[in-house]
Design a protein around this motif. Structure first.
Motif, PDB file in Angstrom:
ATOM      1  N   CYS A 129      39.636 -21.238  94.010  1.00 17.66           N
ATOM      2  CA  CYS A 129      39.046 -20.088  93.298  1.00 17.66           C
ATOM      3  C   CYS A 129      40.056 -18.997  92.981  1.00 17.66           C
ATOM      4  CB  CYS A 129      37.896 -19.497  94.101  1.00 17.66           C
ATOM      5  SG  CYS A 129      38.406 -18.661  95.628  1.00 17.66           S
ATOM      6  N   SER A 130      41.319 -19.177  93.398  1.00 22.25           N
ATOM      7  CA  SER A 130      42.410 -18.223  93.135  1.00 22.25           C
ATOM      8  C   SER A 130      42.245 -16.904  93.870  1.00 22.25           C
ATOM      9  CB  SER A 130      42.558 -17.957  91.628  1.00 22.25           C
ATOM     10  OG  SER A 130      42.920 -19.141  90.955  1.00 22.25           O
ATOM     11  N   ALA A 131      41.435 -16.871  94.920  1.00 25.81           N
ATOM     12  CA  ALA A 131      41.364 -15.675  95.754  1.00 25.81           C
ATOM     13  C   ALA A 131      42.718 -15.444  96.418  1.00 25.81           C
ATOM     14  CB  ALA A 131      40.270 -15.817  96.804  1.00 25.81           C
ATOM     15  N   VAL A 132      43.000 -14.204  96.775  1.00 25.48           N
ATOM     16  CA  VAL A 132      44.272 -13.852  97.397  1.00 25.48           C
ATOM     17  C   VAL A 132      44.068 -13.635  98.891  1.00 25.48           C
ATOM     18  CG1 VAL A 132      46.096 -12.102  97.509  1.00 25.48           C
ATOM     19  CG2 VAL A 132      45.226 -12.852  95.297  1.00 25.48           C
ATOM     20  N   LEU A 133      44.973 -14.186  99.683  1.00 22.52           N
ATOM     21  CA  LEU A 133      44.959 -13.966 101.126  1.00 22.52           C
ATOM     22  C   LEU A 133      44.997 -12.463 101.396  1.00 22.52           C
ATOM     23  CD1 LEU A 133      45.199 -15.545 103.900  1.00 22.52           C
ATOM     24  CD2 LEU A 133      47.651 -15.038 103.737  1.00 22.52           C
ATOM     25  N   SER A 134      44.052 -11.974 102.180  1.00 18.39           N
ATOM     26  CA  SER A 134      43.903 -10.529 102.347  1.00 18.39           C
ATOM     27  C   SER A 134      43.570 -10.181 103.784  1.00 18.39           C
ATOM     28  CB  SER A 134      42.807 -10.007 101.418  1.00 18.39           C
ATOM     29  OG  SER A 134      41.537 -10.479 101.844  1.00 18.39           O
ATOM     30  N   SER A 135      43.298  -8.898 104.011  1.00 18.95           N
ATOM     31  CA  SER A 135      42.935  -8.439 105.347  1.00 18.95           C
ATOM     32  C   SER A 135      41.600  -9.013 105.802  1.00 18.95           C
ATOM     33  CB  SER A 135      42.872  -6.912 105.375  1.00 18.95           C
ATOM     34  OG  SER A 135      41.927  -6.440 104.420  1.00 18.95           O
ATOM     35  N   ALA A 136      40.803  -9.523 104.866  1.00 21.55           N
ATOM     36  CA  ALA A 136      39.524 -10.135 105.220  1.00 21.55           C
ATOM     37  C   ALA A 136      39.677 -11.600 105.587  1.00 21.55           C
ATOM     38  CB  ALA A 136      38.537 -10.000 104.051  1.00 21.55           C
ATOM     39  N   SER A 137      40.870 -12.157 105.405  1.00 28.83           N
ATOM     40  CA  SER A 137      41.119 -13.567 105.685  1.00 28.83           C
ATOM     41  C   SER A 137      41.481 -13.759 107.154  1.00 28.83           C
ATOM     42  CB  SER A 137      42.246 -14.094 104.794  1.00 28.83           C
ATOM     43  OG  SER A 137      41.989 -13.812 103.435  1.00 28.83           O
ATOM     44  N   SER A 138      41.310 -14.997 107.604  1.00 28.47           N
ATOM     45  CA  SER A 138      41.642 -15.341 108.989  1.00 28.47           C
ATOM     46  C   SER A 138      42.461 -16.624 109.020  1.00 28.47           C
ATOM     47  CB  SER A 138      40.359 -15.506 109.820  1.00 28.47           C
ATOM     48  OG  SER A 138      39.594 -14.325 109.807  1.00 28.47           O
ATOM     49  N   PRO A 139      43.716 -16.559 108.584  1.00 29.24           N
ATOM     50  CA  PRO A 139      44.554 -17.766 108.591  1.00 29.24           C
ATOM     51  C   PRO A 139      44.973 -18.144 110.012  1.00 29.24           C
ATOM     52  CG  PRO A 139      45.852 -15.870 107.935  1.00 29.24           C
ATOM     53  CD  PRO A 139      44.437 -15.398 108.062  1.00 29.24           C
ATOM     54  N   TRP A 194      44.331 -21.767 105.967  1.00 26.26           N
ATOM     55  CA  TRP A 194      43.467 -20.649 105.548  1.00 26.26           C
ATOM     56  C   TRP A 194      42.205 -21.212 104.909  1.00 26.26           C
ATOM     57  CZ3 TRP A 194      44.151 -18.101 100.199  1.00 26.26           C
ATOM     58  CH2 TRP A 194      43.108 -17.190  99.969  1.00 26.26           C
ATOM     59  N   CYS A 195      41.083 -20.984 105.548  1.00 33.28           N
ATOM     60  CA  CYS A 195      39.795 -21.371 104.976  1.00 33.28           C
ATOM     61  C   CYS A 195      39.308 -20.204 104.126  1.00 33.28           C
ATOM     62  CB  CYS A 195      38.790 -21.700 106.074  1.00 33.28           C
ATOM     63  SG  CYS A 195      37.192 -22.252 105.441  1.00 33.28           S
ATOM     64  N   GLU A 230      37.502 -17.445 102.317  1.00 32.07           N
ATOM     65  CA  GLU A 230      36.227 -16.790 102.598  1.00 32.07           C
ATOM     66  C   GLU A 230      35.337 -16.683 101.365  1.00 32.07           C
ATOM     67  OE1 GLU A 230      39.488 -13.630 102.229  1.00 32.07           O
ATOM     68  OE2 GLU A 230      39.235 -15.637 103.068  1.00 32.07           O
ATOM     69  N   PHE A 231      35.850 -17.054 100.204  1.00 31.51           N
ATOM     70  CA  PHE A 231      35.066 -16.960  98.972  1.00 31.51           C
ATOM     71  C   PHE A 231      34.495 -18.308  98.524  1.00 31.51           C
ATOM     72  CE2 PHE A 231      37.869 -13.282  98.881  1.00 31.51           C
ATOM     73  CZ  PHE A 231      36.970 -12.266  98.582  1.00 31.51           C
ATOM     74  N   CYS A 232      35.274 -19.376  98.652  1.00 33.92           N
ATOM     75  CA  CYS A 232      34.790 -20.688  98.194  1.00 33.92           C
ATOM     76  C   CYS A 232      34.735 -21.727  99.303  1.00 33.92           C
ATOM     77  CB  CYS A 232      35.644 -21.200  97.042  1.00 33.92           C
ATOM     78  SG  CYS A 232      37.348 -21.612  97.507  1.00 33.92           S
ATOM     79  N   GLY A 233      35.334 -21.432 100.473  1.00 32.13           N
ATOM     80  CA  GLY A 233      35.291 -22.356 101.595  1.00 32.13           C
ATOM     81  C   GLY A 233      36.372 -23.416 101.606  1.00 32.13           C
ATOM     82  N   LYS A 234      37.254 -23.427 100.620  1.00 34.95           N
ATOM     83  CA  LYS A 234      38.306 -24.438 100.581  1.00 34.95           C
ATOM     84  C   LYS A 234      39.311 -24.201 101.706  1.00 34.95           C
ATOM     85  CE  LYS A 234      42.169 -26.204  97.807  1.00 34.95           C
ATOM     86  NZ  LYS A 234      41.884 -27.617  98.154  1.00 34.95           N
ATOM     87  N   GLU A 235      39.740 -25.298 102.346  1.00 34.37           N
ATOM     88  CA  GLU A 235      40.765 -25.222 103.374  1.00 34.37           C
ATOM     89  C   GLU A 235      42.140 -25.365 102.727  1.00 34.37           C
ATOM     90  OE1 GLU A 235      39.995 -28.021 106.448  1.00 34.37           O
ATOM     91  OE2 GLU A 235      38.327 -26.877 107.295  1.00 34.37           O
ATOM     92  N   ASN A 236      42.894 -24.302 102.717  1.00 36.80           N
ATOM     93  CA  ASN A 236      44.226 -24.293 102.124  1.00 36.80           C
ATOM     94  C   ASN A 236      45.269 -24.477 103.212  1.00 36.80           C
ATOM     95  OD1 ASN A 236      43.718 -23.181  99.148  1.00 36.80           O
ATOM     96  ND2 ASN A 236      42.403 -22.022 100.547  1.00 36.80           N
TER      97      ASN A 236
END
Length: 648
Positions: free
Chosen positions: A134-144, A153-154, A156-162
């Motif tokens: 979804c091209s979301a950017v890793l941010s302070s809301a992420s939990s890598p 990094w899963c 938080e917007f589309c659920g894809k495991e990156n």
């Protein structure tokens, strides 16, 4: 990002519950959530969908309580053995009103967001890490999660495991950890050529057709002298001379070029060379006009050319037809040589010859086509050119069509007279571009969508040029089948990715991530809603729907907003906001009613179905001006209060 509501209302739906749905809802069961509220078990088990809480003011004991409106259902009418959902604490005796307007609205003050000199965001020279789906950017809301060899990094917007190998992250200067802070500026380190801000070009595109000879009285007569009359062209000539004199004092290095049009287009440039005359076949050749404009020699600064340019302006005479389209095209092409340049069009009649003609001068002329102005507007925005359009009052210039040039490029749209034309031209010149090629990407969790925009959780909006105080708004909502899962969440993330190019030609991406709480019931306190955000959104959305020919949809939105305004004003009285907001709704309602009447009359006399563009063709110049200004509605801070205003 500024939200109209402090929480995300999950179970808003674009249509109200039908009676059958309500009966089914009343028979549903509910379960208790950790917060103590009740949640229905299925989508149909939401009897309070599209409703807003209205806290009634206590009435004096000497008088009986007011009778509720007929369309309000009493809570005691439920026949289910299970008690109804409990309202928030302190609202036990509230009544309910259907909320047809969506209060899930977000406002983006783009004019402030692109001003990096005033930004409080954290600056980073690293490249942002994007989700592969979804091209979301890793941010302070992420939990890598990082180990010795990879970072997981899963999204938080589309659920894809990156999965990112540590080696690739280091080579690409990416960060393997979540950025600190919710607002980050990613600056491109690539060196660019310096661009002098005074190099931008101002192209004055002036109508000198026969109708510009119409005169107006500027000084009444008396027993000693006759009244004084001035033609429209004379008024424009005087205004242009005043503008040039002002530029000489304040911006002597600014470059100014003159283009005139009647039945032919004449490019005077800075007035020092031989004019370029375009007529006949050249007026219908898009590529030829565009090439001529792009290759036109760069004018000298106003300090060197004010005398010859002023002389050319004095020598102008009115006659002929109105080749507005070709003149606008070559003017934009000339201005495209410098980012941030401006084109100011001043006309008093419909284009009736050449490209973009809207009125057939004779039966031999080709069929009018308004799509030319859409094409030219996109070209201007792509090149960072601001186009302003000014027409004379009392004339029909098809401003609804020609105004697209200004609407898409961030310019001004106004109706002037001899006394105001100079002020309006000066105002258009003073509007500076803060950023160009602006693109906004708004992300919400999968399962949400953006009504009237995109049917998925990722919205991309091309904004183009941005000047000060530009503000845009969007609605968002949860899909009905996803309401249950969203109501079990405590918070949901939103992310804005704003990519743009500064006046210094630096490429910047600003990423803002916010978390919003989710309501577990349909109860929302009306007094907590941001009337300014809702008011701006109502004006922008209804104006846009009207210009797209979707008048009936605009009318439905206006009706819903009127009900919402009444509910909010009962809880949080704000006379100034209510006055402005109410005036907007009343004005748009009258315009929509007029358009509906015109379209119905047209349909009765025409056997062919009316197209959406027929609505805009029915707009008068005065109505088109108001609608375009509504599309640019913005909120203005006054003593810590957001007051919705209509921009120029």
């Amino acid at each position: 990002m500024e939200f109209a509501c402090s929480h995300v209302v999950c179970n808003w739906r674009s249509e109200s519950l039908t009676e059958d749905e309500a009966k089914v809802s009343n028979q549903g069961s509910a379960s208790t959530l950790p917060c103590g509220l009740f949640r229905a078990q299925s989508i149909s088990d939401h009897p309070y969908d599209n409703r807003i809480t209205v806290v009634q003011k206590p009435a004096p004991s000497l008088f009986p309580p007011p009778v509720p409106p007929r369309n309000i259902q009493k809570r005691s009418s439920f026949s289910s053995p299970v008690p109804p959902p409990l309202p928030p604490r302190g609202l036990e005796n509230n009544e309910e009103t259907r909320l047809k307007a969506n209060i899930n609205v977000v406002s983006l003050k783009v004019g402030s967001l692109v001003d990096i000199n005033k930004a409080s965001a954290i600056q980073s020279t690293q490249k942002p890490v994007h989700c592969g789906k979804c091209s979301a950017v890793l941010s302070s809301a992420s939990s890598p999660v990082t180990n010795q060899s990879t970072t997981l990094w899963c999204c938080e917007f589309c659920g894809k495991e990156n999965v990112f190998p540590q080696s690739s992250l280091k080579r690409g200067r990416f960060t393997s950890r979540s950025p600190v802070g919710r607002d980050v500026l990613y600056m491109d380190e690539k060196e660019t050529d310096y661009e002098n801000l005074d190099d931008m070009l101002i192209v004055l595109c002036v109508d000198i057709s026969g109708s510009m000879s119409v005169t107006s009285e500027i000084s009444p007569g008396n027993s000693m002298r006759s009244p004084t009359y001035v033609s429209r062209l004379q008024g424009v000539q005087e205004a242009l001379q005043m503008v040039l004199s002002s530029l000489l004092k304040t911006s002597s290095h600014r470059r100014v070029a003159l283009v005139t049009f009647n039945n032919e287009v004449t490019v005077y440039g800075d007035g020092t060379g031989v004019p370029l005359c375009l007529k006949d076949w050249a007026l219908v050749d898009y590529d030829y006009l565009k090439t001529e404009g792009e290759n036109y020699k760069t004018p000298h600064c106003i300090a060197e050319t004010i005398q010859p340019l002023t002389q050319k302006i004095k020598e102008l005479r009115e006659h002929g037809a109105t080749a507005l389209g070709p003149a606008a095209l070559i003017s934009v092409a000339m201005a495209s040589q410098f980012t941030g340049s401006k084109v100011i069009i001043c006309t008093d009649g419909q284009a009736n010859i050449g490209l973009g003609q809207l009125d057939q001068e004779s039966s031999h002329c080709p069929t009018p086509s308004p799509y030319f102005y859409n094409q030219l507007a996109h070209f201007a925005a792509e090149k960072g050119v601001i186009v302003s359009v000014m027409t004379f009052e009392g004339e029909d210039c098809r401003l609804a069509e020609v105004g697209k040039l200004a609407d898409h490029t961030g310019g001004r749209i106004n109706i002037v007279n001899i006394g105001t034309v100079a002020t309006e031209i000066q105002s258009a010149i003073s509007d500076n571009v803060l950023a160009t090629s602006v693109m906004a990407t708004l992300l919400a969790p999968d399962g949400m969508y953006f009504p009237y925009e995109e049917d998925n959780h990722r919205l991309v909006r091309e904004i183009g040029n941005v000047t000060e105080a530009v503000e845009i708004t969007f609605q968002f909502a949860v899909r009905p089948e996803k309401v249950e899962s969203f109501q079990q969440r405590d918070r949901v993330p939103f992310q804005l990715q704003l990519s743009f190019r500064t006046r210094e030609l630096q490429n910047v991406t600003r990423v803002i991530t916010q978390q919003k709480r989710v309501t577990t019931s349909s109860w929302v306190w009306a007094g907590s809603l941001n009337m300014s955000v809702l008011g701006v959104h109502c004006a922008q959305l209804c104006a846009r729907l009207t210009m797209e020919g979707r008048v009936q949809e605009a009318q439905r939105q206006l009706t819903a907003q009127q009900d919402l305004l009444k509910d909010i004003s009962q809880q949080k009285p704000s006379p100034k906001e209510e006055s402005i907001y109410g005036n907007w709704i009343s004005t748009m309602s009258m315009i929509c009613e007029d358009l509906t009447t015109v379209n119905q009359n047209t349909a009765e006399t025409d056997t062919q179905p009316a197209s959406r563009t027929s609505s805009t063709a029915s707009l008068t110049d005065a109505a088109a001006k108001v609608v375009y200004q509504m599309k640019r509605a913005k909120s203005v801070s006054e003593k810590r209060q957001q007051v919705p205003m209509v921009g120029n």
